[in-house]
Design a protein around this motif. Structure first.
Motif, mmCIF file in Angstrom:
data_model
loop_
_atom_site.group_PDB
_atom_site.id
_atom_site.type_symbol
_atom_site.label_atom_id
_atom_site.label_comp_id
_atom_site.label_asym_id
_atom_site.label_seq_id
_atom_site.Cartn_x
_atom_site.Cartn_y
_atom_site.Cartn_z
ATOM 1 N N TRP A 543 0.851 -1.201 0.000
ATOM 2 C CA TRP A 543 0.000 0.000 0.000
ATOM 3 C C TRP A 543 0.881 1.242 0.000
ATOM 4 N N PRO A 544 1.586 1.543 -1.068
ATOM 5 C CA PRO A 544 2.497 2.687 -1.074
ATOM 6 C C PRO A 544 1.782 3.989 -0.685
ATOM 7 N N GLY A 545 2.426 4.752 0.174
ATOM 8 C CA GLY A 545 1.906 6.068 0.541
ATOM 9 C C GLY A 545 0.899 6.057 1.660
ATOM 10 N N GLN A 546 0.120 4.983 1.814
ATOM 11 C CA GLN A 546 -0.998 4.988 2.765
ATOM 12 C C GLN A 546 -0.529 5.296 4.180
ATOM 13 N N ALA A 547 0.591 4.738 4.575
ATOM 14 C CA ALA A 547 1.071 4.925 5.942
ATOM 15 C C ALA A 547 1.527 6.351 6.223
ATOM 16 N N CYS A 548 1.690 7.157 5.184
ATOM 17 C CA CYS A 548 2.138 8.542 5.374
ATOM 18 C C CYS A 548 0.992 9.465 5.772
ATOM 19 N N GLY A 549 -0.238 9.026 5.586
ATOM 20 C CA GLY A 549 -1.374 9.887 5.904
ATOM 21 C C GLY A 549 -1.532 10.142 7.390
ATOM 22 N N TYR A 550 -1.116 9.207 8.229
ATOM 23 C CA TYR A 550 -1.353 9.282 9.670
ATOM 24 C C TYR A 550 -0.721 10.522 10.306
ATOM 25 N N LYS A 551 0.595 10.572 10.288
ATOM 26 C CA LYS A 551 1.281 11.650 11.013
ATOM 27 C C LYS A 551 1.106 12.988 10.315
ATOM 28 N N LEU A 552 1.070 12.994 8.990
ATOM 29 C CA LEU A 552 0.864 14.263 8.294
ATOM 30 C C LEU A 552 -0.526 14.814 8.580
ATOM 31 N N GLY A 553 -1.534 13.924 8.645
ATOM 32 C CA GLY A 553 -2.878 14.363 8.994
ATOM 33 C C GLY A 553 -2.952 14.855 10.428
ATOM 34 N N HIS A 554 -2.310 14.141 11.344
ATOM 35 C CA HIS A 554 -2.287 14.529 12.763
ATOM 36 C C HIS A 554 -1.615 15.891 12.948
#
Length: 605
Positions: A543-554
């Motif tokens: 799932w490329p990129g998906q894990a980057c949404g967490y901290k950037l969204g927070h």
């Protein structure tokens, strides 16, 4: 992990022929909002028609939608072509609206839908993989260790399609038969990907082949899924026989065809972990990052942000560790030592698996009682904790969760991976409960039920995952760790874990890190177990990129909160701000800024 079942089903929503719009959208609507609302209502119905499972998950497959209960999503090449065709047509209709005449709330609704559709359409242009339309799961691979109908449908049919009447049993059988077509549709797409040079890494395919073998089993007529169905009181003998016949005559052969194709991929596969290896890998990853974060940050910018966030978090962790007597070595090394301390581990047996499930249930209930301190507007908080199906555990993350059905008959769920209890420590479970359950995904998801239906069907990774990390923060702010410094370490490590994801995901897909390099860096930097981060790294590969949404969204949510506090001064209201975040539903980060702008203006007025 933090994806809801509802969001997952919506993420594969398709668009076949667009239905006729209500009259007010076709000819002289009395108001701009009326025309937009009619268009969005028609869009929602088409989403449901083409992703019928989502109607069941939401508990709205009744009345005029009863026929959806016997249907499944079309996962074939032709089905995906209809997706792209429909997206283009719907975007044109949205663009034809007079946006300047819309109310602020309706502008938000239109912006959300248009963004979701455009991102989906852009992803489909690559011609391979699994593209989320208003969801979180974008994968370059059609079937891999955590993607594919071989995983999705058994869980859905066993957990969400209730069988309480003869009609329910008949519709279950129709969907069971439709599962074979889904598998074959994906196998067809696997062949196209193979010809394009898009082949999953060997280590992912090895996991996938083991898991699909568990789904396939040996005696199809005795699959657990079939036996669970035939054991229902309302299922007749003929229906039980039909289920066994379908399993052996249609579904098992379809699985065998997919296994053969996956073995062909395995023969060609390398151990290269990232999408950089594709002919258009750089462009694909740029799109995947944009889809996951709703920003235009480059891989280098994301990578740098992750290292900076990790440094700041570990500064606080360092102070707590010293007070606990852990003073030597890096923060990561000291957290590794903490994680190996027997007093923080669970014995690896079924008795303690049940203890973990019970602890999570109680922790969620205790936090639910504190929700009036954090929100003016409350929802039901209908959630239960369950263990993941065994066939899914080898390739799944540590946990995920989300809201249930709109009518409340299906509760929200927190799914725990308990393949080994060592995936979880005693000091990490409370934070996990807040992230996946309350006030995290399950809680936030219920607020979407009050929005126009199309908004319940669409979600944005950076918002939903950023919210879940903010939910962990709310737990801390509501006193969860006031007398528990080790629990606070678990909370800070959770945030640091997501900062590490920014580094690892970009490392894999843009900087050509190997799988082993990613695992070693992650485990060393964060003090997480190799067992835990190995599954995580594999997930980032698929799932490329998906894990980057967490901290950037927070980080974005906290930046907006700081702005609200600064601009409102004594008029700032903690509960009102949290209401503004959840009542507006899932949105891109750029749209969330407008939502908070309106909140600030309203409080000032």
């Amino acid at each position: 992990m933090t994806a809801t079942r509802r969001q997952f089903l919506a993420s594969t929503a398709t668009f076949a022929a667009l239905p006729a719009l209500p009259a007010c959208a076709r000819s002289g609507a009395p108001s701009a909002d009326g025309a937009a609302d009619a268009l969005l209502s028609a869009t929602a119905e088409q989403l449901l028609t083409n992703s019928p499972e989502s109607a069941t998950s939401l508990g709205i497959d009744k009345g005029e939608r009863t026929h959806l209960r016997s249907m499944v999503e079309d996962r074939s090449v032709a089905g995906r072509a209809k997706v792209a065709e429909g997206l283009r047509a719907r975007i044109a209709q949205l663009d034809a609206l007079d946006r300047s005449a819309l109310s602020p709330v309706m502008q938000t609704n239109v912006d959300v839908v248009r963004t979701a559709f455009q991102v989906g359409l852009d992803g489909m242009a690559f011609g391979y993989g699994d593209v989320a339309v208003g969801g979180w799961r974008n994968a370059p691979y059609v079937a891999v260790q955590n993607v594919g109908a071989y995983l999705d449908m058994p869980r859905f049919l066993d957990s969400e399609h209730k069988v309480e009447s003869a009609a329910d049993a008949a519709s279950w059988l129709a969907r069971f038969e439709g599962w074979a077509g889904q598998i074959d549709g994906e196998t067809e797409r696997l062949k196209i990907a193979y010809d394009k040079g898009v082949v999953a890494p060997d280590f992912l395919l090895d996991k996938c082949l083991k898991q699909i073998a568990l789904t396939r089993g040996t005696d199809a007529g005795k699959w657990e899924l079939v036996e669970n169905f035939t054991g229902k009181k309302v299922v007749t003998g003929d229906q039980a026989a039909s289920a066994a016949k379908l399993a052996a005559g249609k579904i098992a052969p379809a699985l065998d065809r997919q296994i053969a194709e996956l073995k062909r991929h395995r023969a060609k596969a390398t151990s290269d972990a990232g999408v950089w290896k594709f002919p258009d890998g750089e462009a694909y990853y740029a799109w995947a990052l944009r889809a996951a974060t709703t920003t235009t940050m480059t891989p280098d910018e994301v990578h740098k942000a992750g290292r900076e966030e990790l440094k700041a978090l570990q500064s606080e962790m360092n102070g707590i560790l010293k007070k606990l007597g852990y003073s030597k070595g890096s923060v990561g090394a000291r957290m590794t030592a903490l994680g190996k301390d027997p007093k923080f581990l669970y014995p690896d047996n079924d008795t303690w698996r049940q203890e973990i499930l019970a602890y999570m249930t109680k922790t969620i209930a205790d936090m639910k009682a504190k929700m009036p301190q954090a929100f003016h507007t409350l929802v039901r908080g209908n959630v239960e904790v369950k263990r993941l199906p065994l066939a899914e555990e080898p390739g799944a993350p540590g946990a995920y969760g989300g809201a249930g059905s709109i009518d409340g008959t299906v509760p929200g769920r927190v799914w725990l991976n308990l393949r080994t209890t060592h995936l979880h420590t005693r000091y990490s479970l409370a934070t996990l409960a807040y992230h996946e359950g309350i006030p995290g995904h399950a809680w936030q998801g219920e607020y979407t039920f009050k929005l126009p239906l199309v908004r319940s069907l669409l979600a944005f990774n950076a918002y939903s995952e950023g919210w879940a990390l903010y939910a962990e923060q709310l737990g801390a702010e509501l006193g969860a760790y006031d007398s528990d410094p080790v629990g606070r370490l678990g909370y800070l490590q959770s945030l640091a874990f997501r900062a590490c994801r920014l580094v690892v995901d970009t490392g894999l897909h843009a900087k050509r890190w190997t799988r082993q390099q990613a695992i070693e860096w992650f485990a060393t930097a964060n003090g997480s177990s190799v067992e835990e981060v190995s599954g995580e790294v594999d997930r980032y590969c698929s799932w490329p990129g998906q894990a980057c949404g967490y901290k950037l969204g927070h980080t974005a949510i906290n930046r907006l909160r700081t702005r609200a506090q600064r601009e409102l001064g004594p008029r700032y209201d903690f509960r009102a701000f949290n209401d503004a975040l959840v009542l507006g539903g899932g949105v891109p980060m750029s749209v969330l800024e407008h939502v908070i702008d309106r909140h600030i203006a309203g409080r000032k007025a």
